[in-house]
Design an enzyme around this catalytic site. Structure first.
Site, PDB file in Angstrom:
ATOM      1  N   ARG A   1       0.865  -1.180   0.000  1.00 36.10           N
ATOM      2  CA  ARG A   1       0.000   0.000   0.000  1.00 36.10           C
ATOM      3  C   ARG A   1       0.904   1.234   0.000  1.00 36.10           C
ATOM      4  NH1 ARG A   1       1.646   1.688   4.203  1.00 36.10           N
ATOM      5  NH2 ARG A   1       0.579   3.642   3.877  1.00 36.10           N
ATOM      6  N   GLY A   2       0.243   2.412  -0.119  1.00 32.99           N
ATOM      7  CA  GLY A   2       1.028   3.644  -0.238  1.00 32.99           C
ATOM      8  C   GLY A   2       1.219   3.929  -1.724  1.00 32.99           C
ATOM      9  N   ALA A   3       0.944   5.176  -2.118  1.00 39.72           N
ATOM     10  CA  ALA A   3       0.888   5.497  -3.546  1.00 39.72           C
ATOM     11  C   ALA A   3       2.142   5.084  -4.331  1.00 39.72           C
ATOM     12  CB  ALA A   3       0.602   6.997  -3.706  1.00 39.72           C
TER      13      ALA A   3
ATOM     14  N   GLN B   1      -3.166   2.819   9.824  1.00 35.16           N
ATOM     15  CA  GLN B   1      -1.809   2.882   9.262  1.00 35.16           C
ATOM     16  C   GLN B   1      -0.841   3.575  10.210  1.00 35.16           C
ATOM     17  OE1 GLN B   1      -4.582   3.399   7.486  1.00 35.16           O
ATOM     18  NE2 GLN B   1      -4.333   2.889   5.332  1.00 35.16           N
TER      19      GLN B   1
ATOM     20  N   ARG C   1      -6.780  -0.077  -7.132  1.00 35.39           N
ATOM     21  CA  ARG C   1      -6.921   1.054  -6.209  1.00 35.39           C
ATOM     22  C   ARG C   1      -7.004   2.327  -7.069  1.00 35.39           C
ATOM     23  NH1 ARG C   1      -4.220   1.210  -0.764  1.00 35.39           N
ATOM     24  NH2 ARG C   1      -6.116   2.400  -0.420  1.00 35.39           N
TER      25      ARG C   1
ATOM     26  N   ASN D   1      -5.341  12.748  -0.096  1.00 36.87           N
ATOM     27  CA  ASN D   1      -4.568  11.875   0.800  1.00 36.87           C
ATOM     28  C   ASN D   1      -5.557  11.126   1.688  1.00 36.87           C
ATOM     29  OD1 ASN D   1      -2.007  10.877   1.783  1.00 36.87           O
ATOM     30  ND2 ASN D   1      -2.350  12.072   3.632  1.00 36.87           N
ATOM     31  N   LYS D   2      -5.029  10.311   2.567  1.00 33.44           N
ATOM     32  CA  LYS D   2      -5.834   9.446   3.435  1.00 33.44           C
ATOM     33  C   LYS D   2      -6.965  10.205   4.123  1.00 33.44           C
ATOM     34  CE  LYS D   2      -5.632   5.956   3.788  1.00 33.44           C
ATOM     35  NZ  LYS D   2      -6.520   5.071   2.990  1.00 33.44           N
TER      36      LYS D   2
ATOM     37  N   ASP E   1      -1.666  11.056  -2.306  1.00 37.31           N
ATOM     38  CA  ASP E   1      -1.979  10.028  -3.305  1.00 37.31           C
ATOM     39  C   ASP E   1      -2.179  10.611  -4.692  1.00 37.31           C
ATOM     40  OD1 ASP E   1      -2.890   8.856  -0.565  1.00 37.31           O
ATOM     41  OD2 ASP E   1      -2.543   7.185  -1.929  1.00 37.31           O
TER      42      ASP E   1
HETATM   43  O1  MRU Z   1      -4.709   3.469   1.769  1.00 37.57           O
HETATM   44  P1  MRU Z   1      -3.222   3.625   1.837  1.00 37.57           P
HETATM   45  O2  MRU Z   1      -2.631   3.080   3.086  1.00 37.57           O
HETATM   46  O3  MRU Z   1      -2.534   3.111   0.592  1.00 37.57           O
HETATM   47  O4  MRU Z   1      -3.011   5.195   1.871  1.00 37.57           O
HETATM   48  C1  MRU Z   1      -1.724   5.727   1.936  1.00 37.57           C
HETATM   49  C2  MRU Z   1      -1.705   7.193   2.034  1.00 37.57           C
HETATM   50  O5  MRU Z   1      -2.715   7.853   2.045  1.00 37.57           O
HETATM   51  C3  MRU Z   1      -0.363   7.844   2.039  1.00 37.57           C
HETATM   52  O6  MRU Z   1      -0.376   9.016   2.783  1.00 37.57           O
HETATM   53  C4  MRU Z   1       0.019   8.174   0.600  1.00 37.57           C
HETATM   54  O7  MRU Z   1      -0.149   7.075  -0.230  1.00 37.57           O
HETATM   55  C5  MRU Z   1       1.407   8.655   0.499  1.00 37.57           C
HETATM   56  S1  MRU Z   1       2.557   7.370   0.785  1.00 37.57           S
HETATM   57  C6  MRU Z   1       4.116   7.942   0.580  1.00 37.57           C
END
Ligand code: MRU
Length: 359
Positions: free
Chosen positions: A53-55, A201, A90, A251-252, A241
């Site tokens: 996970r994470g962009a 997270q 995603r 973002n999240k 993201d």
């Molecule tokens: O749903 P996730 O855990 O993939 O979401 C991650 C985030 O929102 C992060 O802040 C974002 O991807 C940046 S990661 C360097």
């Protein structure tokens, strides 16, 4: 980064076997376990289930997924099918679509017998360039944190949301890269780690920070505004993201509320992200960015250890099925609430971003 003294990336390629090893993030922080992904379907499932996970990490993992598909069958049909299969896993993080388009463009001009090698090498290059970009982001972010420290003359209290650390990228992280660089340079920091319901997270962030020896405290999502009112937060620093060229930041879920509270308390709000997170095609982020809606089960339960010493994590139901649930995974913070955007190229006010990405 190091785990128990051993250097890890969140994804490692085995170039001989043409497979990748990932860290199963659904089991952290309780269990550190690596998994091997051997084909494109397994890659798609790992992204969908958030084992990765994470962009930035999603983008790189998907690139390896396409390379595995090319290994099995280098036809145009497979190329297109693998893009379609991975793209829908995603929808919000633009790094996924960006990486898929880049691999497709690179591979489609190759003769079929060269496609598997070309795709694999390209995925490896994406992974390495992600590491380099994140380290550069960290260095620019260090300057921001150092300047704040020189003004305050005490440890800088930074609030972060979700996990924008090395687990969310190939290495270093984005927001956390700035924090690691500051800590390593002797700039004293203390991090407020938002829990980040529903998937928590923040647990990953706390696990990372502890591993690197960075002082931190875990807080529930609702605590941030109160702490900002009481002078306990000097800066908010998050990842992203997808960012529009005018500086709106997806973002999240919950990031927007932190930005509102920061604005109300005159606290700087920064987002740290690689150029691959900027979507130059967006005219209206609020209409055009698809906000992922995830399963109600993430809200109805929390995941934890089954017993004190057990190493098995399991969900515990906290809400029965009689109450409807809505679970949006991301929100958009408007540019007017953003102090600065930290990329591998420097630190930009939202209004400067368009010019910065054109240069
Ligand atoms: O749903 P996730 O855990 O993939 O979401 C991650 C985030 O929102 C992060 O802040 C974002 O991807 C940046 S990661 C360097």
């Amino acid at each position: 980064m190091n785990v128990n003294g051993k250097a890890y990336r969140s994804i490692c390629s085995d170039d001989a076997k043409r497979v990748v090893h990932i860290i199963d993030q659904t089991r952290l922080p309780f269990v550190f376990e690596t998994l091997t992904l051997v084909n494109c379907s397994e890659v798609a499932q790992a992204i969908r289930s958030m084992q990765v996970r994470g962009a930035p990490l999603i983008g790189v993992t998907a690139a390896f997924g396409m390379a595995m598909a090319m290994q099995q069958n280098a036809s145009d049909e497979t190329l297109n099918e693998s893009v379609e299969m991975l793209k829908v896993t995603r929808p919000t993080a633009v790094n996924l679509a960006w990486a898929l388009a880049a691999v497709k463009q690179h591979v489609s001009i190759q003769p079929h017998h060269r496609r598997a090698d070309a795709a694999w090498l390209f995925a490896r290059k994406l992974a390495d360039s992600d590491v380099a970009a994140n380290e550069a982001i960290g260095n620019h972010g260090l300057n921001v944190i150092r300047a704040l420290h020189e003004k305050l003359r005490r440890p800088v209290n930074i609030l972060t949301h979700c996990n924008a650390g090395w687990l969310a990228t190939v290495d270093w992280g984005t927001a956390l890269a700035c924090i690691y660089k500051a800590h390593d340079a002797g700039v004293p920091v203390h991090i407020w780690v938002d829990e980040t319901r529903p998937r928590n997270q923040g647990l990953l962030t706390a696990w990372e920070l502890r591993g690197h020896g960075v002082p931190h405290t875990y807080i529930v999502d609702n605590a941030g505004g109160h702490m900002m009112q009481h002078g306990r937060v000097d800066m908010v620093l998050v990842g992203a993201d997808r960012v529009s060229k005018n500086g709106d930041v997806a973002n999240k879920i919950g990031t927007y509320l932190k930005a509102l509270a920061a604005h109300d308390n005159a606290i700087p709000f920064y987002a740290a992200l690689p150029n691959s997170t900027i979507d130059a095609t967006l005219n209206d982020a609020f209409r055009q960015i698809e906000i992922e809606e995830r399963s109600d089960t993430e809200v109805r339960s929390v995941i934890g250890l089954q017993g004190n010493n057990a190493l098995e994590c399991a969900p515990v139901l906290i809400l029965d099925h009689k109450t409807p649930v809505f679970n949006p995974a991301f929100d958009i913070t408007p540019a007017r609430l953003v102090t600065g955007i930290i990329t591998e190229h420097g630190v930009f006010a939202p209004a400067q971003l368009a010019t910065a990405i054109e240069d």
